[in-house]
Design a protein around this motif. Structure first.
Motif, short mmCIF file in Angstrom:
data_model
loop_
_atom_site.label_atom_id
_atom_site.label_comp_id
_atom_site.label_asym_id
_atom_site.label_seq_id
_atom_site.Cartn_x
_atom_site.Cartn_y
_atom_site.Cartn_z
N LEU A 81 19.08 13.95 -72.88
CA LEU A 81 18.27 14.83 -72.05
C LEU A 81 19.15 15.83 -71.31
O LEU A 81 20.37 15.69 -71.25
CB LEU A 81 17.45 14.00 -71.05
CG LEU A 81 16.59 12.89 -71.66
CD1 LEU A 81 15.82 12.16 -70.58
CD2 LEU A 81 15.64 13.46 -72.71
N LYS A 82 18.52 16.83 -70.69
CA LYS A 82 19.25 17.85 -69.95
C LYS A 82 19.19 17.55 -68.45
O LYS A 82 18.10 17.28 -67.93
CB LYS A 82 18.66 19.24 -70.22
CG LYS A 82 18.83 19.71 -71.65
CD LYS A 82 18.28 21.12 -71.82
CE LYS A 82 18.49 21.62 -73.25
NZ LYS A 82 17.96 23.00 -73.43
N PRO A 83 20.32 17.59 -67.76
CA PRO A 83 20.33 17.32 -66.32
C PRO A 83 19.40 18.28 -65.57
O PRO A 83 19.38 19.48 -65.83
CB PRO A 83 21.79 17.54 -65.93
CG PRO A 83 22.56 17.36 -67.19
CD PRO A 83 21.67 17.86 -68.28
N GLY A 84 18.61 17.73 -64.65
CA GLY A 84 17.72 18.53 -63.81
C GLY A 84 16.38 18.87 -64.44
O GLY A 84 15.48 19.37 -63.75
N GLU A 85 16.20 18.60 -65.75
CA GLU A 85 14.94 18.90 -66.41
C GLU A 85 13.92 17.78 -66.17
O GLU A 85 14.28 16.62 -65.94
CB GLU A 85 15.16 19.06 -67.92
CG GLU A 85 16.02 20.26 -68.30
CD GLU A 85 15.26 21.57 -68.11
OE1 GLU A 85 14.03 21.56 -68.22
OE2 GLU A 85 15.92 22.60 -67.86
N THR A 86 12.63 18.15 -66.24
CA THR A 86 11.54 17.18 -66.06
C THR A 86 10.88 16.90 -67.40
O THR A 86 10.55 17.82 -68.15
CB THR A 86 10.50 17.71 -65.06
OG1 THR A 86 11.13 17.94 -63.80
CG2 THR A 86 9.37 16.69 -64.87
N TYR A 87 10.67 15.62 -67.69
CA TYR A 87 10.10 15.21 -68.97
C TYR A 87 8.88 14.32 -68.71
O TYR A 87 8.84 13.55 -67.73
CB TYR A 87 11.12 14.45 -69.81
CG TYR A 87 12.30 15.28 -70.25
CD1 TYR A 87 12.32 15.90 -71.49
CD2 TYR A 87 13.41 15.44 -69.43
CE1 TYR A 87 13.40 16.67 -71.90
CE2 TYR A 87 14.49 16.21 -69.83
CZ TYR A 87 14.47 16.81 -71.07
OH TYR A 87 15.56 17.57 -71.47
N THR A 88 7.89 14.46 -69.61
CA THR A 88 6.69 13.61 -69.55
C THR A 88 6.76 12.59 -70.69
O THR A 88 7.04 12.94 -71.84
CB THR A 88 5.41 14.45 -69.68
OG1 THR A 88 5.36 15.39 -68.60
CG2 THR A 88 4.16 13.57 -69.64
N PHE A 89 6.47 11.33 -70.36
CA PHE A 89 6.60 10.26 -71.33
C PHE A 89 5.27 9.55 -71.52
O PHE A 89 4.43 9.50 -70.61
CB PHE A 89 7.66 9.24 -70.88
CG PHE A 89 9.04 9.82 -70.79
CD1 PHE A 89 9.85 9.86 -71.90
CD2 PHE A 89 9.50 10.34 -69.59
CE1 PHE A 89 11.12 10.40 -71.83
CE2 PHE A 89 10.76 10.90 -69.51
CZ PHE A 89 11.58 10.93 -70.63
N THR A 90 5.06 9.02 -72.69
CA THR A 90 3.86 8.27 -73.02
C THR A 90 4.23 6.91 -73.58
O THR A 90 5.39 6.67 -73.97
CB THR A 90 3.00 9.01 -74.06
OG1 THR A 90 3.76 9.16 -75.26
CG2 THR A 90 2.58 10.38 -73.54
N THR A 91 3.28 6.03 -73.63
CA THR A 91 3.46 4.71 -74.23
C THR A 91 2.22 4.37 -75.03
O THR A 91 1.16 5.00 -74.86
CB THR A 91 3.73 3.64 -73.16
OG1 THR A 91 4.09 2.43 -73.80
CG2 THR A 91 2.50 3.41 -72.29
N GLN A 92 2.31 3.42 -75.90
CA GLN A 92 1.19 3.01 -76.73
C GLN A 92 0.43 1.86 -76.07
O GLN A 92 1.00 0.82 -75.76
CB GLN A 92 1.69 2.58 -78.12
CG GLN A 92 2.28 3.70 -78.96
CD GLN A 92 1.21 4.67 -79.41
OE1 GLN A 92 0.07 4.28 -79.72
NE2 GLN A 92 1.58 5.95 -79.48
N VAL A 93 -0.86 2.09 -75.83
CA VAL A 93 -1.73 1.05 -75.27
C VAL A 93 -2.93 0.90 -76.20
O VAL A 93 -3.70 1.86 -76.39
CB VAL A 93 -2.20 1.42 -73.84
CG1 VAL A 93 -3.14 0.32 -73.31
CG2 VAL A 93 -1.01 1.60 -72.92
N ASP A 94 -3.06 -0.26 -76.78
CA ASP A 94 -4.14 -0.52 -77.75
C ASP A 94 -4.15 0.51 -78.86
O ASP A 94 -5.21 1.02 -79.27
CB ASP A 94 -5.49 -0.54 -77.03
CG ASP A 94 -5.60 -1.67 -76.02
OD1 ASP A 94 -4.94 -2.70 -76.26
OD2 ASP A 94 -6.30 -1.50 -75.00
N GLY A 95 -2.98 0.92 -79.32
CA GLY A 95 -2.87 1.85 -80.42
C GLY A 95 -3.08 3.30 -80.04
O GLY A 95 -3.08 4.18 -80.91
N LYS A 96 -3.23 3.58 -78.74
CA LYS A 96 -3.42 4.95 -78.29
C LYS A 96 -2.29 5.36 -77.36
O LYS A 96 -1.79 4.54 -76.58
CB LYS A 96 -4.76 5.10 -77.56
CG LYS A 96 -5.98 4.83 -78.44
CD LYS A 96 -7.26 5.03 -77.63
CE LYS A 96 -8.50 4.75 -78.51
NZ LYS A 96 -9.75 4.93 -77.75
#
Length: 300
Positions: free
Chosen positions: A11-26
């Motif tokens: 990743l790049k220092p100071g940048e903002t990232y959005t993350f997801t995870t899998q819940v019940d296949g979604k």
């Protein structure tokens, strides 16, 4: 219940990232996180795996990082304890590390040693914490390290003067090969008695040299005097602390033969009365990088 930990690299220092995870296949968003300055990764943890949105950025160490740090710390501590034990038993002598050749404590040596350890240990901790070698080191850190090492170099320069001799006092100033005139130069050079006397008086003062020694063998021969006529010279090798030094002088002797005489500390020679002679000295020391202070003067 153990926390779930996710490490995201590249990743790049100071940048903002959005993350997801899998819940019940979604795919389900777990949050947006900003990469800390001077890092290229995020460590995310979820203290409650049953709650997918409970993720948060974690600025501490992962279990693997902590284990690596603990193992490294244990190894360094064990190594340090072994050294301290050997020092206490007298197996390891540190006096040459933080003292000068005369045995006195050296503040510049200790300062250079201390700041070098601080720099190296700090760098090791940064690498263990971030997982990579730092791309930038603050100029202040370099200035601190350079200043401590520069102080040591400056003190050595002032101590040794221009010659750089091991064991030579600060006042010991090296000269060069000296032409000396013997008793019978009236006949050898065709001079009057007054002229011959002036030449002898002009060379009556002692001269000083710094001669590099070989390590467990005689080093290169250095010319310390050129003589004309019959002359007695005393050659004194100044003692070098904690070093065993053996000397050898080569010259054309009073018998007219090329002579090599071994000596320790001091010797007196008599040169050929009928011709000129170069007087050379060489030394053998039991310690590497040894330079011997030598005094050459007319014998009494």
């Amino acid at each position: 219940m153990m926390a779930e930990i996710r490490v995201v690299n590249g990743l790049k220092p100071g940048e903002t990232y959005t993350f997801t995870t899998q819940v019940d296949g979604k795919a389900q968003e777990i949050g947006s996180f900003t990469v800390p300055a001077r890092q290229d990764k995020l460590i995310l943890q979820n203290l409650d795996p049953t709650a997918p949105k409970a993720w948060e950025a974690y600025n501490g160490w992962t279990y693997i990082e902590f284990a690596g740090w603990l193992i490294s710390l244990t190894a360094v501590a064990g190594f340090g304890l072994v050294i301290l034990w050997k020092i206490a038993r007298g197996t390891i002598d540190l006096k040459d590390l933080i003292s000068e050749a005369d045995g006195k404590a050296s503040l510049s040596r200790f300062q250079a040693l201390l700041f070098t350890f601080v720099f190296v240990i700090s760098l090791a901790l940064i690498v263990m914490r971030t997982g990579q070698f730092p791309t930038e080191v603050p100029l202040g850190v370099w200035a601190l390290l350079a200043g401590s090492l520069g102080t040591y170099l400056a003190s050595k320069g002032m101590q040794l003067g221009f010659g750089g001799a091991t064991g030579a006092p600060a006042s010991f100033q090296a000269g060069g090969p000296v032409l000396r005139y013997g008793e019978n130069i009236e006949q050898t050079m065709g001079l009057s008695a007054d002229e011959a006397n002036k030449k002898r008086q002009a060379t009556s003062a002692e001269s000083r040299f710094l001669v590099p020694a070989g390590t467990n063998s005689f080093g290169p021969a250095s010319v310390v005097a050129s003589t004309i006529g019959k002359l007695k010279l005393t050659i004194v090798a100044q003692p070098v602390p904690n070093v065993d030094v053996k000397g050898r002088v080569r010259y054309r002797s009073a018998t007219g033969a090329d002579t090599a005489t071994d000596f320790s500390g001091e010797t007196t020679i008599e040169t050929d009365p009928t011709t000129s002679s170069e007087v050379r000295v060489e030394f053998n020391a039991n310690t590497a990088n040894t330079t011997v202070p030598v005094i050459v003067k007319l014998a009494a």
